[in-house]
Design a protein around this motif. Sequence first.
Motif, PDB file in Angstrom:
ATOM      1  N   ASP A  62       0.813  -1.210   0.000  1.00  0.00           N
ATOM      2  CA  ASP A  62       0.000   0.000   0.000  1.00  0.00           C
ATOM      3  C   ASP A  62       0.855   1.271   0.000  1.00  0.00           C
ATOM      4  N   TYR A  63       2.032   1.219   0.564  1.00  0.00           N
ATOM      5  CA  TYR A  63       2.867   2.417   0.640  1.00  0.00           C
ATOM      6  C   TYR A  63       3.249   2.965  -0.730  1.00  0.00           C
ATOM      7  N   PRO A  64       3.929   2.197  -1.597  1.00  0.00           N
ATOM      8  CA  PRO A  64       4.280   2.769  -2.904  1.00  0.00           C
ATOM      9  C   PRO A  64       3.055   3.103  -3.742  1.00  0.00           C
ATOM     10  N   LEU A  65       2.033   2.283  -3.668  1.00  0.00           N
ATOM     11  CA  LEU A  65       0.807   2.549  -4.419  1.00  0.00           C
ATOM     12  C   LEU A  65       0.178   3.865  -3.964  1.00  0.00           C
ATOM     13  N   GLY A  66       0.125   4.068  -2.665  1.00  0.00           N
ATOM     14  CA  GLY A  66      -0.426   5.310  -2.120  1.00  0.00           C
ATOM     15  C   GLY A  66       0.374   6.528  -2.533  1.00  0.00           C
TER      16      GLY A  66
ATOM     17  N   LEU B 130       2.185   6.842  -5.305  1.00  0.00           N
ATOM     18  CA  LEU B 130       1.912   7.098  -6.724  1.00  0.00           C
ATOM     19  C   LEU B 130       0.575   7.802  -6.906  1.00  0.00           C
ATOM     20  N   ILE B 131      -0.438   7.322  -6.206  1.00  0.00           N
ATOM     21  CA  ILE B 131      -1.768   7.929  -6.300  1.00  0.00           C
ATOM     22  C   ILE B 131      -1.729   9.371  -5.812  1.00  0.00           C
ATOM     23  N   ALA B 132      -1.093   9.589  -4.667  1.00  0.00           N
ATOM     24  CA  ALA B 132      -1.024  10.943  -4.108  1.00  0.00           C
ATOM     25  C   ALA B 132      -0.319  11.897  -5.064  1.00  0.00           C
TER      26      ALA B 132
ATOM     27  N   GLN C 295      -0.038  11.661  -8.382  1.00  0.00           N
ATOM     28  CA  GLN C 295      -0.884  11.928  -9.544  1.00  0.00           C
ATOM     29  C   GLN C 295      -2.028  12.879  -9.193  1.00  0.00           C
ATOM     30  N   ILE C 296      -2.598  12.727  -8.028  1.00  0.00           N
ATOM     31  CA  ILE C 296      -3.692  13.609  -7.622  1.00  0.00           C
ATOM     32  C   ILE C 296      -3.178  15.026  -7.392  1.00  0.00           C
ATOM     33  N   GLU C 297      -2.007  15.158  -6.776  1.00  0.00           N
ATOM     34  CA  GLU C 297      -1.420  16.489  -6.581  1.00  0.00           C
ATOM     35  C   GLU C 297      -1.189  17.169  -7.925  1.00  0.00           C
ATOM     36  N   GLU C 298      -0.652  16.432  -8.896  1.00  0.00           N
ATOM     37  CA  GLU C 298      -0.442  16.995 -10.224  1.00  0.00           C
ATOM     38  C   GLU C 298      -1.773  17.393 -10.863  1.00  0.00           C
ATOM     39  N   HIS C 299      -2.788  16.578 -10.664  1.00  0.00           N
ATOM     40  CA  HIS C 299      -4.121  16.882 -11.194  1.00  0.00           C
ATOM     41  C   HIS C 299      -4.625  18.206 -10.622  1.00  0.00           C
TER      42      HIS C 299
END
Length: 80
Positions: free
Chosen positions: A10-14, A16-18, A20-24
């Motif tokens: 969950d750590y690396p996945l989280g 990556l998601i964070a 991408q969302i920040e960039e969004h």
Amino acid sequence: MVNNGLYLPDYPLGHLIAFQIEEHFRRLNAPMGPEFERLCQLGSITPDAWMRQGIDAPLSAEPLLAATERALADLQRRTD
């Protein structure tokens, strides 16, 4: 960590998601609140489906790699 082996991925996945969302949100030309609510209302779906519905992009390391390349290029320009 030893007892909860499924927890560690969950750590690396989280992260990556964070990222991408920040960039969004950085690229967003609209109020952040309604967009944040829209993302939160997507529900309980897989991370990739959530990203595709939320930010119109698959879950990927590419945005992080692109940001790294930009940062290295910027650093190189400053040291030249």
